[in-house]
Design an enzyme around this catalytic site. Structure first.
Site, mmCIF file in Angstrom:
data_model
loop_
_atom_site.group_PDB
_atom_site.id
_atom_site.type_symbol
_atom_site.label_atom_id
_atom_site.label_comp_id
_atom_site.label_asym_id
_atom_site.label_seq_id
_atom_site.Cartn_x
_atom_site.Cartn_y
_atom_site.Cartn_z
ATOM 1 N N HIS A 130 0.861 -1.198 0.000
ATOM 2 C CA HIS A 130 0.000 0.000 0.000
ATOM 3 C C HIS A 130 0.894 1.245 0.000
ATOM 4 O O HIS A 130 0.965 1.996 0.967
ATOM 5 C CB HIS A 130 -0.898 -0.036 1.238
ATOM 6 N N GLN A 133 -0.389 4.881 0.976
ATOM 7 C CA GLN A 133 -0.548 5.088 2.414
ATOM 8 C C GLN A 133 0.781 5.520 3.032
ATOM 9 O O GLN A 133 0.848 6.391 3.891
ATOM 10 C CB GLN A 133 -1.035 3.795 3.072
ATOM 11 N N CYS A 258 -3.683 3.305 9.411
ATOM 12 C CA CYS A 258 -4.112 3.761 8.081
ATOM 13 C C CYS A 258 -5.620 3.981 8.006
ATOM 14 O O CYS A 258 -6.083 4.711 7.140
ATOM 15 C CB CYS A 258 -3.644 2.778 7.015
HETATM 16 N N1 NVA Z 1 -4.646 -3.924 5.496
HETATM 17 C C1 NVA Z 1 -5.903 -3.260 5.201
HETATM 18 C C2 NVA Z 1 -5.649 -1.853 4.802
HETATM 19 C C3 NVA Z 1 -6.890 -1.064 4.496
HETATM 20 C C4 NVA Z 1 -6.604 0.342 4.043
HETATM 21 C C5 NVA Z 1 -6.616 -4.023 4.108
HETATM 22 O O1 NVA Z 1 -5.968 -4.474 3.156
HETATM 23 O O2 NVA Z 1 -7.836 -4.182 4.199
HETATM 24 N N1 CP Z 2 -6.255 3.750 4.404
HETATM 25 C C1 CP Z 2 -7.003 3.532 3.331
HETATM 26 O O1 CP Z 2 -6.507 3.156 2.279
HETATM 27 O O2 CP Z 2 -8.334 3.793 3.496
HETATM 28 P P1 CP Z 2 -9.514 3.394 2.512
HETATM 29 O O3 CP Z 2 -9.615 1.891 2.504
HETATM 30 O O4 CP Z 2 -10.733 4.042 3.083
HETATM 31 O O5 CP Z 2 -9.204 3.907 1.135
#
Ligand code: NVA
Ligand code: CP
Length: 300
Positions: A130, A133, A258
């Site tokens: 990610h 982020q 996040c």
């Molecule tokens: N680790 C989480 C981050 C969400 C922004 C997911 O992948 O759902």
């Molecule tokens: N942190 C993040 O990516 O949030 P969302 O899943 O709301 O986009």
């Protein structure tokens, strides 16, 4: 050559630091009401096969603030959802827009898009990483505490996509990273192997947090893992970031997440809503960091 933003380690420290510094400048100029139309007539396609609040709103608002346009494309509404090959979709969409942002389950699909689209491709969260982020997290740390180089960062919880990006960032930005995960929920082996020289592991999360400058956590069950929720609640029960953990960290340690968060699971309400938490700046900075990223990819 087309620049993509798929993982942090495809970019130099200088380029990433440049994006963060520009994000801080863009935040100031936006707050002072300056008009910036650097992406006038440019279009960003945003492909999602998972939910999102921050990523969608920040990219969409960011394009609008820079004078450009964005298209929200749910996989259910475009032909990818009916089986059109990723390669064909990449060629077609890439021929019409100036950048493509993808939040899709498979990291490989993002790589395939990048290979076939003629425009920059942005990873807006995959099963592996990610990076968007991370730009916001690094920017937030810098705003509150200055350079992150040499600081002690502790990741508590699941060895997931966000954790992987912290592993990359530790190497590039030169901070110490301690990872504390329950047994069986460690980071992916290829990430452990690749970043082994920079990272240490500590099975006791309270021990890990001693002397931390930043404590970070994330949900116990990421999107797509909802069926494991109950089993994970059991496995992660000693890994909640709470006052006990924060009390052994440095007095001026920050807390980040996040979001979205589950108060009472991976973090206690008094920590996430407490004075060490910078989650609202972290979330808002997605907007400014991604505006700087779009300028770096589209206009440079
Ligand atoms: N680790 C989480 C981050 C969400 C922004 C997911 O992948 O759902
Ligand atoms: N942190 C993040 O990516 O949030 P969302 O899943 O709301 O986009």
């Amino acid at each position: 050559m087309t620049k993509h933003f798929i993982d942090l380690d495809d970019h130099s420290f200088q380029d990433l630091q440049g994006i963060i510094d520009n994000a801080i400048a863009l935040k100031k100029s936006h707050q002072s009401g300056e008009i910036n139309e650097s992406l006038k007539n440019k279009t960003l396609a945003m492909i999602f096969d998972k939910s999102s609040t921050r990523t969608r709103v920040s990219f969409e608002a960011g394009m609008a603030q820079l004078g450009g346009h964005s298209l929200f494309l749910s996989d259910k509404d475009i032909q990818i959802g009916r089986g059109e090959p990723i390669t064909d979709s990449a060629i077609v969409i890439g021929s019409m827009v100036d950048a493509i942002m993808l939040r899709v389950s498979s990291h490989d699909d993002i790589m395939t898009f990048a290979e076939h689209a003629r425009t920059p491709v942005i990873n807006a969260l995959s099963d592996q990483s990610h990076p968007c982020q991370m730009l916001a997290d690094l920017m937030t740390f810098q705003e509150h505490r200055g350079p992150i180089k040499g600081k002690k960062v502790v990741w508590v919880g699941d060895g997931n996509n966000v954790c992987h990006t912290y592993m990359q960032a530790a190497e590039i930005f030169g901070f110490e990273l301690i990872i504390s995960t329950p047994k069986g929920y460690e980071a992916a082996q290829d990430f452990v192997d690749k970043y082994q020289n920079n990272i240490s592991y500590c099975s006791n999360p309270v021990e890990a947090c001693k002397g931390a400058d930043l404590v970070v956590t994330d949900v116990w069950a990421s999107m797509g893992m909802e069926s494991e929720q109950k089993a994970r609640e059991l496995a992660f029960k000693d890994f909640q970031v709470n006052q006990k953990m924060m009390s052994v960290a440095n007095e001026d340690a920050l807390f980040m997440h996040c979001l979205p968060a589950h108060r009472g699971e991976e973090v206690s309400a008094d920590v996430i809503d407490g004075k060490q938490s910078v989650i609202w700046d972290e979330a808002e900075n997605r907007l400014h960091a991604q505006k700087a990223l779009l300028l770096y990819l589209i206009n440079d």
